[in-house]
Design a protein around this motif. Structure first.
Motif, mmCIF file in Angstrom:
data_model
loop_
_atom_site.group_PDB
_atom_site.id
_atom_site.type_symbol
_atom_site.label_atom_id
_atom_site.label_comp_id
_atom_site.label_asym_id
_atom_site.label_seq_id
_atom_site.Cartn_x
_atom_site.Cartn_y
_atom_site.Cartn_z
ATOM 1 N N ASP A 23 -17.267 -5.891 46.432
ATOM 2 C CA ASP A 23 -18.646 -5.409 46.428
ATOM 3 C C ASP A 23 -19.659 -6.551 46.452
ATOM 4 O OD1 ASP A 23 -17.796 -2.779 46.342
ATOM 5 O OD2 ASP A 23 -17.843 -2.683 44.156
ATOM 6 N N GLU A 24 -19.181 -7.760 46.626
ATOM 7 C CA GLU A 24 -20.042 -8.941 46.632
ATOM 8 C C GLU A 24 -20.922 -8.988 47.878
ATOM 9 O OE1 GLU A 24 -19.856 -11.846 44.558
ATOM 10 O OE2 GLU A 24 -18.170 -11.273 43.318
ATOM 11 N N THR A 25 -22.074 -9.631 47.748
ATOM 12 C CA THR A 25 -22.903 -9.969 48.898
ATOM 13 C C THR A 25 -23.186 -11.460 48.841
ATOM 14 O OG1 THR A 25 -24.940 -9.452 47.726
ATOM 15 C CG2 THR A 25 -23.991 -7.704 49.085
ATOM 16 N N TYR A 26 -23.366 -12.050 49.993
ATOM 17 C CA TYR A 26 -23.602 -13.490 50.104
ATOM 18 C C TYR A 26 -24.839 -13.734 50.939
ATOM 19 C CZ TYR A 26 -18.775 -13.451 48.616
ATOM 20 O OH TYR A 26 -17.626 -13.205 47.914
ATOM 21 N N SER A 41 -17.711 -18.997 47.944
ATOM 22 C CA SER A 41 -16.963 -20.155 47.439
ATOM 23 C C SER A 41 -16.244 -20.905 48.554
ATOM 24 C CB SER A 41 -15.976 -19.726 46.353
ATOM 25 O OG SER A 41 -15.088 -18.755 46.851
ATOM 26 N N ASP A 42 -15.790 -20.201 49.584
ATOM 27 C CA ASP A 42 -15.118 -20.856 50.707
ATOM 28 C C ASP A 42 -16.060 -21.859 51.369
ATOM 29 O OD1 ASP A 42 -13.136 -21.364 52.679
ATOM 30 O OD2 ASP A 42 -14.079 -19.909 54.016
ATOM 31 N N PHE A 43 -17.276 -21.448 51.647
ATOM 32 C CA PHE A 43 -18.218 -22.356 52.287
ATOM 33 C C PHE A 43 -18.622 -23.490 51.354
ATOM 34 C CE2 PHE A 43 -22.264 -24.040 53.563
ATOM 35 C CZ PHE A 43 -22.061 -24.274 54.907
ATOM 36 N N ALA A 48 -18.664 -29.254 50.350
ATOM 37 C CA ALA A 48 -18.455 -30.413 49.488
ATOM 38 C C ALA A 48 -17.669 -31.506 50.218
ATOM 39 C CB ALA A 48 -17.717 -30.010 48.213
ATOM 40 N N ILE A 49 -16.842 -31.105 51.172
ATOM 41 C CA ILE A 49 -16.018 -32.068 51.904
ATOM 42 C C ILE A 49 -16.650 -32.445 53.245
ATOM 43 C CG2 ILE A 49 -13.768 -32.394 53.017
ATOM 44 C CD1 ILE A 49 -12.628 -30.510 50.881
ATOM 45 N N TYR A 50 -17.173 -31.448 53.954
ATOM 46 C CA TYR A 50 -17.756 -31.637 55.278
ATOM 47 C C TYR A 50 -19.221 -31.229 55.223
ATOM 48 C CZ TYR A 50 -12.780 -31.082 56.233
ATOM 49 O OH TYR A 50 -11.427 -31.187 56.208
ATOM 50 N N ARG A 51 -19.958 -31.548 56.236
ATOM 51 C CA ARG A 51 -21.340 -31.074 56.363
ATOM 52 C C ARG A 51 -21.418 -30.231 57.626
ATOM 53 N NH1 ARG A 51 -25.119 -32.422 53.025
ATOM 54 N NH2 ARG A 51 -26.663 -31.934 54.588
ATOM 55 N N PRO A 52 -21.035 -28.960 57.547
ATOM 56 C CA PRO A 52 -20.985 -28.115 58.744
ATOM 57 C C PRO A 52 -22.328 -28.018 59.463
ATOM 58 C CG PRO A 52 -19.922 -27.027 56.900
ATOM 59 C CD PRO A 52 -20.623 -28.237 56.365
ATOM 60 N N GLU A 58 -14.999 -24.339 63.401
ATOM 61 C CA GLU A 58 -13.819 -24.275 62.524
ATOM 62 C C GLU A 58 -14.156 -24.465 61.047
ATOM 63 O OE1 GLU A 58 -14.366 -28.534 63.667
ATOM 64 O OE2 GLU A 58 -14.369 -26.656 64.783
ATOM 65 N N LEU A 59 -15.362 -24.931 60.744
ATOM 66 C CA LEU A 59 -15.760 -25.143 59.355
ATOM 67 C C LEU A 59 -16.552 -23.974 58.782
ATOM 68 C CD1 LEU A 59 -16.823 -28.879 59.524
ATOM 69 C CD2 LEU A 59 -14.614 -27.920 58.899
ATOM 70 N N TYR A 60 -16.829 -22.951 59.597
ATOM 71 C CA TYR A 60 -17.596 -21.800 59.122
ATOM 72 C C TYR A 60 -16.748 -20.924 58.223
ATOM 73 C CZ TYR A 60 -20.624 -22.498 63.259
ATOM 74 O OH TYR A 60 -21.451 -22.980 64.227
ATOM 75 N N CYS A 61 -17.375 -20.313 57.243
ATOM 76 C CA CYS A 61 -16.733 -19.233 56.507
ATOM 77 C C CYS A 61 -16.808 -17.974 57.367
ATOM 78 C CB CYS A 61 -17.421 -19.015 55.161
ATOM 79 S SG CYS A 61 -19.135 -18.466 55.314
ATOM 80 N N LYS A 62 -16.096 -16.936 57.004
ATOM 81 C CA LYS A 62 -16.083 -15.713 57.815
ATOM 82 C C LYS A 62 -17.440 -15.021 57.832
ATOM 83 C CE LYS A 62 -13.985 -13.198 53.996
ATOM 84 N NZ LYS A 62 -12.749 -12.579 53.546
#
Length: 71
Positions: A23-26, A41-43, A48-52, A58-62
């Protein structure tokens, strides 16, 4: 997954995106420099590692993938 545009101006765009699995929204954002952000949290881990940037698919979250696919 559904999303709603919250803001669309010269400084960028912001969307509220619902999760498929909960039921989360982002909040997803692309700013005037085409830098991306999502509150999931995925993004946040990847950021923290990359700067998308808009070209780094390939670095995008869904959530960002969904929004950018539709707009």
């Amino acid at each position: 997954m559904t999303f709603t545009t919250i803001c669309d101006d010269e400084q960028g765009k912001i969307w509220e995106v619902s999760s498929h699995s909960s039921d989360e929204t982002y909040m997803c954002q692309i700013d005037e420099n085409e830098e991306l952000f999502c509150t999931c949290s995925d993004f946040i881990y990847r950021k923290a590692i990359y700067r998308p940037h808009k070209g780094d698919v390939e670095l995008y979250c869904k959530h960002l993938q969904e929004v950018l696919q539709e707009v």
